[in-house]
Every structure is written in C-alpha cells, then in structure tokens.
Design an enzyme around this catalytic site. Structure first.
Site, short mmCIF file in Angstrom:
data_model
loop_
_atom_site.label_atom_id
_atom_site.label_comp_id
_atom_site.label_asym_id
_atom_site.label_seq_id
_atom_site.Cartn_x
_atom_site.Cartn_y
_atom_site.Cartn_z
N HIS A 1 0.88 -1.18 0.00
CA HIS A 1 0.00 0.00 0.00
C HIS A 1 0.91 1.23 0.00
CE1 HIS A 1 -2.76 3.00 1.79
NE2 HIS A 1 -3.75 2.22 1.41
N ASP B 1 3.38 -4.39 8.11
CA ASP B 1 2.14 -3.64 7.97
C ASP B 1 0.99 -4.64 8.07
OD1 ASP B 1 -0.17 -2.52 6.98
OD2 ASP B 1 0.76 -1.60 5.22
N GLN C 1 -4.20 -5.29 6.84
CA GLN C 1 -5.18 -6.21 6.24
C GLN C 1 -5.23 -7.55 6.96
OE1 GLN C 1 -7.45 -5.54 4.13
NE2 GLN C 1 -6.75 -3.51 3.52
N LYS D 1 -10.22 -1.29 10.51
CA LYS D 1 -10.28 -2.46 9.62
C LYS D 1 -10.57 -3.74 10.40
CE LYS D 1 -7.07 -0.56 6.21
NZ LYS D 1 -7.92 -0.09 5.10
N CYS E 1 -4.90 2.61 -3.67
CA CYS E 1 -3.70 3.18 -3.04
C CYS E 1 -2.53 2.23 -3.14
CB CYS E 1 -3.95 3.54 -1.57
SG CYS E 1 -5.22 4.76 -1.35
N1 7TS Z 1 -1.55 -0.70 4.70
C1 7TS Z 1 -2.42 -1.51 4.07
C2 7TS Z 1 -1.99 -2.88 3.64
C3 7TS Z 1 -3.73 -1.06 3.84
O1 7TS Z 1 -4.59 -1.86 3.22
C4 7TS Z 1 -4.11 0.24 4.26
C5 7TS Z 1 -5.47 0.81 3.97
C6 7TS Z 1 -3.16 1.02 4.94
C7 7TS Z 1 -1.89 0.51 5.13
C8 7TS Z 1 -3.49 2.37 5.49
O2 7TS Z 1 -4.37 2.24 6.56
P1 7TS Z 1 -4.95 3.54 7.28
O3 7TS Z 1 -5.96 2.99 8.24
O4 7TS Z 1 -3.82 4.23 7.94
O5 7TS Z 1 -5.58 4.37 6.20
N2 7TS Z 1 -6.10 0.23 2.86
C9 7TS Z 1 -7.22 0.68 2.25
C10 7TS Z 1 -7.80 0.01 1.17
O6 7TS Z 1 -7.35 -1.02 0.69
N3 7TS Z 1 -8.89 0.69 0.77
O7 7TS Z 1 -9.04 1.76 1.56
C11 7TS Z 1 -8.02 1.77 2.49
#
Ligand code: 7TS
Length: 414
Positions: free
Chosen positions: A127, A204, A207, A230, A368
């Site tokens: 990501h 990370d 997911q 999530k 993203c």
């Molecule tokens: N890393 C991964 C693997 C992710 O899927 C996401 C968000 C992030 C980091 C960032 O997370 P945040 O909570 O700090 O925003 N992924 C997604 C997605 O797949 N669709 O919307 C957000």
C-alpha cells in the site's frame, strides 16, 4: 453468538445495524471490508457509554472521572497487548492508524539510524502507506529504497529477497497481506531472513488483524502496525507495536503534553514508554472502542471467523472463475478474503456503478497501491473483500450482477 455454537452469519449480522440498510432498493451487500469494516453495536455502545458516563482527559488530575477514563484507556492498551501477544503493554503505542504508525518509525529511522547509501527494503505489493514514508526518508537521508519483486500469481520472490538483503539493509518494511491481491506473505520466514541478516523488520498488518490471530512474540517482528477501523473498531485510532529496545532507541515523533518528563528552555527530558510517543490528547474514546472491538473478535473467535471467511473465499473463487471474460488479478496460494479482478475491458468504475445500482458495495480503482497494479499491467481493478458477516447469498448476488454487466457490455467483446 458464542464460540461453540454453529456459526450463523445471520446472528452476527444482527450486531451490525448498518447491514439492514437498503441501497437503491436492494439490501446492502457490503463487500468493501478491506477499506473499512462495519461496526457492531458493542463497539458503538462502549464509545457512547464513555462519552455519556465516563468522559474526562486521561493521566491528569485526581478526580474520579479522570481516574475512570485513565483506567479504561490503559485497559484498552492491555487488551491490545493480549490481542497481538506483545510482551508488555508499553510496547503498544496508540497512533491514528497504520499510516501514522509507519510514519512514526520512518521518522525515527530517518533521524537516528539511516545514513546515505543505507538500504530500505519494501515489496512490490505494498500500500502507498508503506512506500511513500520510505521515499520521503530516502530523500532526507540519502538512503536507497529497494523492492522485492513478485511473480505473476502475486507471490513475493523469496530468492530475490535473499539476494537483496545485504550489509547495507537497515530495515525491511513489508505488508502482511496485500490489500489488492489478498496475498498472505510468508512473513515468519521473511522475518527470520531479515534477522539472519541483522536487519529489523516492520510488518504492515492493516489487512491481517481482522482475519487471523497475530502473535508478535512468536513472529519476532520488530514492529507491527495496524488500524482499528479495519477490525470492526472506530476510525482515528491504531497501534504501533514495537519491541521495547527499538522504541527506546527511536527519538520522539511529536512534541507536546504527556510525552515529556520535564520541560525547561535549557533541557527537556522525555517520558517513559509508551507515553514518549503519545503527544497531545489521545483518541481516548476510539481506543476504548478498539478495546471493545477486540472483545468482540475474541467473543466470536478467530477459528470461527477463519472457517467462515475461507468458505466465502473458496466459494467466490470457484464461482467467479466461470464468468466469461473474468480475470483474477493475483492468484496466490496463500490468500485472505480479498479478490481483485477485471472483466473484459469494461472499466472497473462502470462495474462498480452497476453493482452499486444493485446494492453491492465494492471498491474500484487503484486501491492506493499503484505499483501493484503496474506489476499486473492494469490501470484499475474491482475489489471484493469479505468479512465475518458476509454470506454466500451476497456472493451469489455479486456473480449475478457481473453476468448482467457482461450482457450490458456485450459489444465490448466483439
Ligand atoms: N496498509 C495496508 C496494507 C492497507 O490496506 C491500508 C489501507 C493502509 C496501510 C493504510 O491504513 P490507514 O488505516 O492508515 O488508512 N487500505 C485501504 C484500502 O485497501 N482501501 O481503503 C483503504
């Protein structure tokens, strides 16, 4: 629902009021769980109770409410510790989410560890949150970003990883599960390989946390980052786990209240962990909500969740494959319930709009993760991602709607 009863998503769905919504006259089929999950009543009730009955700032003052709020906040930290099997609560830093957790580590490495020509390794299926902070760090320090490639299935090439690890590698930053392909990376092995090379590793986990038990002690990773939203918790809060020795070594991320021990214009000293990294008033209510989400996940149980989500995944993989013009983007053997695809040359946004007309919520676009899409030669995909409350009937609706897309766009196929 209890762990021992036969799993019935209909009972779980009662805990999620939003799933009763109708969208364009159809019952909502929410298949965008990789973006964010829906919230059960238990989480929202804990947050409402906090604001209506327990609200005060934490770690300040001596009155009853602030003591209650402080206990709730620190209990949430203990729940996080138990949830990821960290050795100590102070190794669990509350942050805004995965993105901030990674930026915190990147910032610390940039200011205290990295020198010109040092190397940071990421994978081709990250990501942007696990790419861009490292690019910024490289700009500031003169370090170099190297990329572990993947094969046509979306699995990382372990031999290439081994070849990239070297004396200059100062950090590996790797996703546990790809948000586009659903690939579950072999992180146990990859953590071990990093350590054999004397290199710390950040995972990370954005997911992963909703789908499987995480044991950072057994994994032996140096950092693990995730977001509450999530995993059935609220937005605005997440966690950076770090081994004590690393968190001690990194400089503070932000300055302000609570992260200090004492302040004078000549010499300011910093608070102990975890407070050294928690400047300013924290997302107290959200941390309590995260604690309630953890309770909820434990209440259902990961064995049950995994069994159900795997059943959904395998049903979907088999059924989707039979749709004419359907193409999976990513077909790793080890995968989470996240499926990206394209359908002939129909634009994914058109597919998303047609699905929405039938009450089905999926994400379309680049997710993203532009380098991941570049690897597969596509500009955009449709992504369906499942959670514990999804049903086979919802997947059947997805299949039926995709067959309708095929009919509507027949001319596209000549
Ligand atoms: N890393 C991964 C693997 C992710 O899927 C996401 C968000 C992030 C980091 C960032 O997370 P945040 O909570 O700090 O925003 N992924 C997604 C997605 O797949 N669709 O919307 C957000």
């Amino acid at each position: 629902m209890t762990k021992n009863s036969l799993f019935n998503p209909a009972l779980i769905r009662d805990d999620f009021p939003i799933l009763k919504l109708a969208v364009h006259g159809y019952p909502l089929a929410y298949l965008d769980n990789a973006a964010t999950t829906q919230k059960p009543e238990q989480v929202v009730e804990a947050m409402q109770k906090y604001y209506f009955e327990q609200n005060a700032n934490v770690h300040r003052g001596t009155y009853a409410l602030t003591e209650i709020a402080t206990v709730l906040f620190e209990n949430a930290r203990k729940k996080v510790q138990q949830f990821i099997h960290a050795q100590y609560p102070h190794e669990c830093i509350f942050v805004r989410g995965t993105t901030e957790a990674i930026n915190l580590v990147a910032n610390g490495f940039s200011r205290s560890i990295l020198k010109p020509q040092d190397e940071i390794l990421v994978s081709q299926i990250e990501h942007h949150a696990n790419i861009v902070p490292w690019q910024l760090v490289c700009k500031y320090t003169g370090a170099i970003l190297r990329v572990i490639p993947c094969n046509d299935q979306g699995e990382l090439l372990i031999d290439a990883y081994a070849a990239l690890l070297g004396p200059k590698t100062k950090l590996v930053a790797l996703t546990h599960i790809s948000n586009v392909l659903g690939t579950i990376n072999p992180i146990e092995k990859m953590i071990d390989m990093a350590h054999q090379n004397g290199t710390p590793i950040l995972i990370d986990g954005a997911q992963a946390v909703a789908h499987q038990k995480i044991d950072v002690l057994a994994l032996d990773c140096d950092f693990y980052a995730f977001s509450a939203h999530k995993m059935y918790g609220p937005t605005g809060v997440g966690v950076l786990y770090g081994k004590s020795e690393w968190l001690e070594r990194l400089p503070p991320y932000q300055g302000g209240g609570e992260m200090i021990q004492s302040v004078s214009f000549d010499n300011t000293t910093y608070n102990m962990l975890p407070y050294k990294f928690e400047a300013g008033t924290m997302a107290i209510c959200e941390a309590i909500g995260l604690g309630a989400a953890i309770d909820y996940l434990h209440h259902i149980g990961f064995d049950t969740i995994q069994q159900h989500e795997n059943a959904l995944l395998h049903y979907a993989l088999t059924a989707l494959e039979n749709i004419p013009h359907f193409r999976f983007i990513g077909q790793a053997k080890a995968r989470a319930p996240v499926i990206s695809f394209v359908l002939g040359d129909v634009h994914p946004h058109d597919i998303g709009t047609i699905l929405d007309q039938r009450g089905i919520a999926v994400r379309t676009g680049k997710h993203c993760a532009e380098p991941t899409l570049d690897r597969f030669g596509v500009n955009a995909t449709v992504r369906a991602s499942f959670a514990m409350y999804n049903t086979i009937q919802e997947i059947e609706r997805l299949i039926k709607a995709l067959l309708e897309v095929n009919m509507l766009f027949k001319r596209h196929y000549g």
